[in-house]
Design an enzyme around this catalytic site. Structure first.
Site, mmCIF file in Angstrom:
data_model
loop_
_atom_site.group_PDB
_atom_site.id
_atom_site.type_symbol
_atom_site.label_atom_id
_atom_site.label_comp_id
_atom_site.label_asym_id
_atom_site.label_seq_id
_atom_site.Cartn_x
_atom_site.Cartn_y
_atom_site.Cartn_z
ATOM 1 C CG ASP A 1 16.121 -33.850 -47.066
ATOM 2 O OD1 ASP A 1 14.933 -33.753 -47.432
ATOM 3 O OD2 ASP A 1 17.081 -33.887 -47.855
ATOM 4 C CG HIS B 1 16.946 -38.572 -46.723
ATOM 5 N ND1 HIS B 1 17.340 -38.056 -47.931
ATOM 6 C CD2 HIS B 1 17.833 -38.070 -45.807
ATOM 7 C CE1 HIS B 1 18.407 -37.279 -47.760
ATOM 8 N NE2 HIS B 1 18.723 -37.280 -46.485
ATOM 9 C CG HIS C 1 22.405 -39.246 -44.302
ATOM 10 N ND1 HIS C 1 23.346 -38.501 -44.983
ATOM 11 C CD2 HIS C 1 21.253 -38.554 -44.398
ATOM 12 C CE1 HIS C 1 22.768 -37.402 -45.447
ATOM 13 N NE2 HIS C 1 21.487 -37.409 -45.107
ATOM 14 C CG HIS D 1 18.325 -30.516 -43.287
ATOM 15 N ND1 HIS D 1 18.687 -29.443 -44.061
ATOM 16 C CD2 HIS D 1 18.790 -31.629 -43.915
ATOM 17 C CE1 HIS D 1 19.369 -29.892 -45.124
ATOM 18 N NE2 HIS D 1 19.448 -31.200 -45.069
HETATM 19 ZN ZN LIG Z 1 20.088 -35.973 -45.528
#
Ligand SMILES: [Zn+2]
Length: 208
Positions: free
Chosen positions: A10, A61, A65, A154
């Site tokens: 991610d 994603h 964010h 990540h």
């Molecule tokens: Zn994230």
């Protein structure tokens, strides 16, 4: 027949760390899925091209964010539409969607349905953002490395991360792939996963 696992990353693409994760996957002969953030994707289109060229999958994603439990339905929809438009402009059609922090609300589910996206959370969390050692991450992941596992890592330093780089995630790839193979598990891209997958963070009470 061997089982399948999905290695997922991610918060990228990141110009420093994503290429190193791709190198590590190539060295290990494994494929993964990248849940990209649209804005950096727009700045680094070559990294997304490389993902696809090397057999990985580009998934969505977010555009920005933000936790969905702090957004309205309209804001969630706008974020997804904006982000998907950016990815489409780069030639990528995402099928899978992981909401930021895996926080999935009823609105998230509705927007996913409208946009034809499959929500995908994870079953095994490396917690790589904490900045622990490779051995600590392997110990954390070991109990959950079984057929159908979706592993969260990540390839960028996201919001809230307690580390300033992703070098240990890069270093985690090879031993993690070895662990999977020692259990007769093959790392595949998410479209190759069969059966029911979690839609969000399995430990988050806001998930549905
Ligand atoms: Zn994230």
């Amino acid at each position: 027949m061997s089982g399948r696992v999905a290695l997922t990353f991610d918060d990228g693409p990141d110009p420093v760390w994503t290429p190193q994760v791709l190198d590590a996957l190539a060295d290990a002969g494994a494929r993964g899925t990248f849940f990209v953030v649209a804005r950096p994707a727009g700045r680094h289109p070559g990294l997304l091209r490389r993902m696809v060229e090397e057999g990985h999958e580009v998934a969505f994603h977010c555009d920005r964010h933000a936790r969905h439990d702090r957004l309205t339905a309209a804001e969630i929809q706008a974020d997804a539409r904006d982000g998907l438009r950016t990815l489409r402009g780069l030639g990528h059609k995402a099928h899978d969607w992981r909401a930021p922090w895996g926080v999935v609300t009823g609105d998230t589910v509705e927007v996913a349905g409208e946009l034809g996206l499959r929500l995908v959370g994870w079953t095994a969390d490396s917690e790589d953002w904490r900045g622990g050692t490779v051995d600590e991450m392997l110990d954390r992941l070991a109990p959950g490395m079984e057929a159908g596992a979706v592993v969260l890592m990540h390839d960028a330093v996201g919001p809230g991360a307690l580390r300033d780089g992703c070098g240990r995630t890069v270093d985690l790839v090879a031993p993690l792939v070895s662990m999977a193979r020692s259990r007769d598990l093959t790392p595949v891209v998410l479209s190759g996963m069969v059966g029911r997958l979690p839609v969000g963070n399995p430990g988050d009470v806001a998930s549905v």
